[in-house]
Each structure stands twice: as C-alpha cells, then as structure tokens.
Design a protein around this motif. Sequence first.
Motif, PDB file in Angstrom:
ATOM      1  N   MET A   1      11.600 -39.935 -17.919  1.00 18.98           N
ATOM      2  CA  MET A   1      12.812 -38.962 -18.722  1.00 18.98           C
ATOM      3  C   MET A   1      12.836 -37.652 -18.371  1.00 18.98           C
ATOM      4  O   MET A   1      11.646 -36.754 -18.288  1.00 18.98           O
ATOM      5  CB  MET A   1      12.270 -39.230 -20.342  1.00 18.98           C
ATOM      6  N   LYS A   2      14.043 -36.830 -17.997  1.00 18.92           N
ATOM      7  CA  LYS A   2      14.018 -35.734 -17.834  1.00 18.92           C
ATOM      8  C   LYS A   2      13.702 -34.589 -19.061  1.00 18.92           C
ATOM      9  O   LYS A   2      13.938 -34.970 -20.206  1.00 18.92           O
ATOM     10  CB  LYS A   2      15.299 -35.171 -17.382  1.00 18.92           C
ATOM     11  N   THR A   3      13.007 -33.382 -18.654  1.00 21.88           N
ATOM     12  CA  THR A   3      12.555 -32.458 -19.765  1.00 21.88           C
ATOM     13  C   THR A   3      14.006 -31.816 -20.065  1.00 21.88           C
ATOM     14  O   THR A   3      14.565 -31.006 -19.476  1.00 21.88           O
ATOM     15  CB  THR A   3      11.587 -31.531 -19.260  1.00 21.88           C
ATOM     16  N   PRO A   4      14.107 -31.580 -21.571  1.00 25.54           N
ATOM     17  CA  PRO A   4      15.366 -30.941 -21.816  1.00 25.54           C
ATOM     18  C   PRO A   4      15.452 -29.319 -21.219  1.00 25.54           C
ATOM     19  O   PRO A   4      14.274 -28.922 -21.424  1.00 25.54           O
ATOM     20  CB  PRO A   4      15.331 -30.788 -23.280  1.00 25.54           C
ATOM     21  N   LEU A   5      16.485 -28.900 -20.964  1.00 22.88           N
ATOM     22  CA  LEU A   5      16.599 -27.711 -20.337  1.00 22.88           C
ATOM     23  C   LEU A   5      16.129 -26.469 -21.144  1.00 22.88           C
ATOM     24  O   LEU A   5      15.576 -25.504 -20.732  1.00 22.88           O
ATOM     25  CB  LEU A   5      18.135 -27.262 -19.970  1.00 22.88           C
ATOM     26  N   PHE A   6      16.007 -26.702 -22.511  1.00 23.45           N
ATOM     27  CA  PHE A   6      15.357 -25.511 -23.266  1.00 23.45           C
ATOM     28  C   PHE A   6      14.121 -25.761 -24.105  1.00 23.45           C
ATOM     29  O   PHE A   6      13.763 -24.924 -24.949  1.00 23.45           O
ATOM     30  CB  PHE A   6      16.742 -25.173 -24.421  1.00 23.45           C
ATOM     31  N   ASP A   7      13.542 -26.916 -23.673  1.00 24.20           N
ATOM     32  CA  ASP A   7      12.395 -27.330 -24.155  1.00 24.20           C
ATOM     33  C   ASP A   7      11.138 -26.216 -23.633  1.00 24.20           C
ATOM     34  O   ASP A   7      11.063 -26.216 -22.634  1.00 24.20           O
ATOM     35  CB  ASP A   7      11.713 -28.770 -23.961  1.00 24.20           C
ATOM     36  N   LEU A   8      10.356 -25.598 -24.638  1.00 20.14           N
ATOM     37  CA  LEU A   8       9.329 -24.493 -24.281  1.00 20.14           C
ATOM     38  C   LEU A   8       7.952 -25.241 -24.523  1.00 20.14           C
ATOM     39  O   LEU A   8       6.914 -24.315 -24.620  1.00 20.14           O
ATOM     40  CB  LEU A   8       9.599 -23.394 -24.961  1.00 20.14           C
ATOM     41  N   LYS A  24      10.698 -10.720 -34.399  1.00 21.59           N
ATOM     42  CA  LYS A  24      10.265 -11.740 -35.288  1.00 21.59           C
ATOM     43  C   LYS A  24      11.252 -13.149 -35.049  1.00 21.59           C
ATOM     44  O   LYS A  24      11.033 -14.051 -35.031  1.00 21.59           O
ATOM     45  CB  LYS A  24      10.172 -11.372 -36.556  1.00 21.59           C
ATOM     46  N   ASP A  25      12.741 -12.758 -34.799  1.00 21.38           N
ATOM     47  CA  ASP A  25      13.639 -13.706 -34.526  1.00 21.38           C
ATOM     48  C   ASP A  25      13.510 -14.511 -33.379  1.00 21.38           C
ATOM     49  O   ASP A  25      13.504 -15.680 -33.229  1.00 21.38           O
ATOM     50  CB  ASP A  25      15.093 -13.175 -34.649  1.00 21.38           C
ATOM     51  N   ILE A  26      13.158 -13.653 -32.429  1.00 23.35           N
ATOM     52  CA  ILE A  26      12.758 -14.353 -31.164  1.00 23.35           C
ATOM     53  C   ILE A  26      11.505 -15.415 -31.149  1.00 23.35           C
ATOM     54  O   ILE A  26      11.383 -16.386 -30.820  1.00 23.35           O
ATOM     55  CB  ILE A  26      12.470 -13.346 -30.013  1.00 23.35           C
ATOM     56  N   ALA A  27      10.339 -14.856 -32.027  1.00 22.56           N
ATOM     57  CA  ALA A  27       9.151 -15.733 -32.219  1.00 22.56           C
ATOM     58  C   ALA A  27       9.619 -16.935 -32.654  1.00 22.56           C
ATOM     59  O   ALA A  27       9.138 -18.212 -32.357  1.00 22.56           O
ATOM     60  CB  ALA A  27       8.218 -14.883 -32.827  1.00 22.56           C
ATOM     61  N   GLU A  28      10.457 -16.727 -33.698  1.00 25.15           N
ATOM     62  CA  GLU A  28      10.839 -18.188 -34.541  1.00 25.15           C
ATOM     63  C   GLU A  28      11.618 -19.190 -33.660  1.00 25.15           C
ATOM     64  O   GLU A  28      11.387 -20.301 -33.623  1.00 25.15           O
ATOM     65  CB  GLU A  28      11.789 -17.803 -35.735  1.00 25.15           C
ATOM     66  N   ILE A  29      12.463 -18.616 -32.764  1.00 27.98           N
ATOM     67  CA  ILE A  29      13.420 -19.687 -32.068  1.00 27.98           C
ATOM     68  C   ILE A  29      12.654 -20.376 -30.936  1.00 27.98           C
ATOM     69  O   ILE A  29      12.430 -21.486 -30.555  1.00 27.98           O
ATOM     70  CB  ILE A  29      14.533 -19.170 -31.311  1.00 27.98           C
ATOM     71  N   PHE A  30      11.568 -19.487 -30.323  1.00 28.51           N
ATOM     72  CA  PHE A  30      10.451 -20.142 -29.242  1.00 28.51           C
ATOM     73  C   PHE A  30       9.625 -21.021 -29.980  1.00 28.51           C
ATOM     74  O   PHE A  30       9.351 -21.955 -29.354  1.00 28.51           O
ATOM     75  CB  PHE A  30       9.769 -18.863 -28.566  1.00 28.51           C
ATOM     76  N   ALA A  31       9.023 -20.802 -31.100  1.00 28.14           N
ATOM     77  CA  ALA A  31       8.302 -21.911 -31.908  1.00 28.14           C
ATOM     78  C   ALA A  31       9.090 -23.180 -32.198  1.00 28.14           C
ATOM     79  O   ALA A  31       8.455 -24.278 -32.021  1.00 28.14           O
ATOM     80  CB  ALA A  31       7.852 -21.085 -33.223  1.00 28.14           C
ATOM     81  N   ALA A  32      10.419 -22.799 -32.342  1.00 25.09           N
ATOM     82  CA  ALA A  32      11.110 -23.858 -32.845  1.00 25.09           C
ATOM     83  C   ALA A  32      11.118 -24.882 -31.730  1.00 25.09           C
ATOM     84  O   ALA A  32      11.526 -26.027 -31.540  1.00 25.09           O
ATOM     85  CB  ALA A  32      12.374 -23.326 -33.381  1.00 25.09           C
ATOM     86  N   TYR A  33      11.122 -24.340 -30.608  1.00 27.65           N
ATOM     87  CA  TYR A  33      11.360 -25.069 -29.556  1.00 27.65           C
ATOM     88  C   TYR A  33      10.041 -25.440 -28.482  1.00 27.65           C
ATOM     89  O   TYR A  33      10.077 -25.881 -27.391  1.00 27.65           O
ATOM     90  CB  TYR A  33      12.475 -24.438 -28.312  1.00 27.65           C
ATOM     91  N   GLY A  34       9.071 -25.295 -29.214  1.00 27.28           N
ATOM     92  CA  GLY A  34       7.701 -25.973 -28.867  1.00 27.28           C
ATOM     93  C   GLY A  34       6.605 -24.777 -28.257  1.00 27.28           C
ATOM     94  O   GLY A  34       5.616 -25.056 -27.913  1.00 27.28           O
ATOM     95  N   ALA A  35       7.147 -23.631 -28.014  1.00 32.58           N
ATOM     96  CA  ALA A  35       6.244 -22.568 -27.549  1.00 32.58           C
ATOM     97  C   ALA A  35       5.103 -22.227 -28.311  1.00 32.58           C
ATOM     98  O   ALA A  35       5.409 -21.834 -29.766  1.00 32.58           O
ATOM     99  CB  ALA A  35       6.756 -21.242 -27.031  1.00 32.58           C
ATOM    100  N   ALA A 236      14.317 -17.518 -21.761  1.00 27.67           N
ATOM    101  CA  ALA A 236      12.963 -17.934 -21.680  1.00 27.67           C
ATOM    102  C   ALA A 236      12.795 -19.801 -21.246  1.00 27.67           C
ATOM    103  O   ALA A 236      11.665 -19.893 -20.797  1.00 27.67           O
ATOM    104  CB  ALA A 236      12.361 -18.117 -22.995  1.00 27.67           C
ATOM    105  N   SER A 237      13.864 -20.336 -20.821  1.00 28.05           N
ATOM    106  CA  SER A 237      13.639 -21.722 -20.599  1.00 28.05           C
ATOM    107  C   SER A 237      14.162 -21.947 -19.228  1.00 28.05           C
ATOM    108  O   SER A 237      14.643 -21.067 -18.365  1.00 28.05           O
ATOM    109  CB  SER A 237      14.835 -22.440 -21.388  1.00 28.05           C
ATOM    110  N   ASP A 238      13.915 -23.160 -18.793  1.00 24.86           N
ATOM    111  CA  ASP A 238      14.534 -23.605 -17.433  1.00 24.86           C
ATOM    112  C   ASP A 238      15.974 -23.524 -17.046  1.00 24.86           C
ATOM    113  O   ASP A 238      16.331 -23.478 -15.977  1.00 24.86           O
ATOM    114  CB  ASP A 238      14.319 -25.173 -17.159  1.00 24.86           C
ATOM    115  N   ALA A 239      16.689 -23.256 -18.108  1.00 22.88           N
ATOM    116  CA  ALA A 239      18.237 -23.258 -18.051  1.00 22.88           C
ATOM    117  C   ALA A 239      18.422 -22.056 -17.234  1.00 22.88           C
ATOM    118  O   ALA A 239      19.630 -21.884 -16.717  1.00 22.88           O
ATOM    119  CB  ALA A 239      18.790 -23.147 -19.372  1.00 22.88           C
ATOM    120  N   SER A 240      17.573 -20.877 -17.295  1.00 26.10           N
ATOM    121  CA  SER A 240      17.866 -19.688 -16.632  1.00 26.10           C
ATOM    122  C   SER A 240      17.148 -19.386 -15.396  1.00 26.10           C
ATOM    123  O   SER A 240      17.064 -18.174 -14.652  1.00 26.10           O
ATOM    124  CB  SER A 240      17.720 -18.650 -17.590  1.00 26.10           C
ATOM    125  N   ASP A 241      16.643 -20.592 -14.624  1.00 28.93           N
ATOM    126  CA  ASP A 241      15.728 -20.524 -13.585  1.00 28.93           C
ATOM    127  C   ASP A 241      16.371 -19.791 -12.385  1.00 28.93           C
ATOM    128  O   ASP A 241      15.626 -19.285 -11.490  1.00 28.93           O
ATOM    129  CB  ASP A 241      15.225 -21.835 -13.066  1.00 28.93           C
TER     130      ASP A 241
END
Length: 256
Positions: A1-8, A24-35, A236-241
């Motif tokens: 299974m491929k890792t989703p592009l935005f999974d942290l 704080k807003d950035i910290a929240e979205i990163f946490a929501a995606y697993g970082a 922050a994600s693989d989407a911008s590699d």
Amino acid sequence: MKTPLFDLSGRTALITGGGRGLGKDIAEIFAAYGANIAVCSRRIDNCQETVEALQSSYPIQAKAYACDISSEENVNDTVEAVLSDFGRVDILVNNSGATWGEKAEKMPLEAWRKVLDVNVTGTFLMSKAVGNQMIRNGYGKIINIGSVAGLKAEPANVLNAIGYSTSKAAVHHFTKDLARKWAEYGVTVNAIAPGFFETKMTKYVLEQSGDAIRQNNPMKKLGDPKSLQGTALFLASDASDFITGQVIAVDGGSSL
C-alpha cells in the motif's frame, strides 16, 4: 500500500514560536497528520499549552522548550535537547518573529536590531543547527515564515514597520540561497509569505486599518488558519519533494 502524500507519521517537526498564532496552527495540522511535535519560544508556558492540547487530541509525542532564537548558545542547546528527546528533526518551521511599528526616520537602532536578530539571525541559527543533522540524515524539510510585507512596500497607513518588512525580504532571499546550497543533501527549503492574518502581532494594525486592508484585498477578507495549514502541510510532506527555494504567498491576492 502506498504511503499517502501528506502523511507525516513517524516524522518529527520542530516549530519555533509554536506556542500561539500561526505557529500553533501549523503544529496542530502537523500533529493531525501524524507528526511528533517539538515547539519552542522564549515563553515556554505558551508552548506547554500547545503541547497539552496536541497530546489530548492526537496520538503523538510532543514537548515544549524555552529558547531565545537570537542566541546561538540557546539555539544549539535547544536543538540538542530535541534530538536527544526525539532522535531526529525531519521538519523545521522557522516561525518565531518580532516587529516594531515606527516611521523609518524615527526607528530606534535597538528596535531595528531586535527585529533583525529574531527574524533573520534567528532563522539562520536555527536552520544551521537543525540543518547539520538533516545533512547527515540526507533528508529534511525547512519552512521559513516570511511575509507579504517582504514582497511589496505597503503604504504607511497600512504598515509602517521598515525593520519587519526588510527582515522578511531577507528571509525570502535566505530561503532561495539556502535551498540552492542544500539541495544536493536532500534538504528542501521553502517559505510561506502570509498576508494579513488575525494574530497577536497584527492586532494593532488590524484595529487601525482592518477595514481598509479587507477592502484592498482581491478576496475582500483576511487569512484564516486553514489556509496557512494547508500550505504548511504541503511543504512538510512528500507532496512537495520536487519543490525548493520557493516563496508561496498566502494572501488572497494582496501581493498581485
């Protein structure tokens, strides 16, 4: 299974100025995606509140640190502590900032130096400290928070803070230069240039000129947290590699 592009998941993000506002807003979205999240600022109490909120909402590790990013010793000690606690830093967000509103002809030298020390020197020091381990690991994402004020000159009745606008223009060029230098090491460096968002830093300006700022914006509104969160997650994600050295304006078109 491929890792989703935005999974942290499994990655660690260090966010300066992460105790409030855009950080704080950035910290929240990163946490929501697993970082896992490390946040630092001079006021550790704000950062601790962010950490507690994240830990109660997401199954991630999070920790707060006190750090004056204009001090090289402070920065190095903080980065060492984060590496000791988390093992590595995959994502760095240079968000801490300072401003000083004053006419150019009356700007105190100490105010000019303070703004440049935090916004420019602090970004350099943190990037250097974290970047060395990113280079060793062959991977890293650095996101600098610039400003539309560093892209265009605002009229005095909208923004009269020449030290701030100058510092953000410097951050934009620093982003491009560092991206060029570190691309070969697997480290991408990009910047976000927010327009006017409702934060503690912009509170006074918006109280004085908020209506005019909204009217002059092509979308007739201020920025909202979700807009910045999406851009930060993308960078922050693989989407911008394959993206580095870019300054992305999140401003409703105000810099056009």
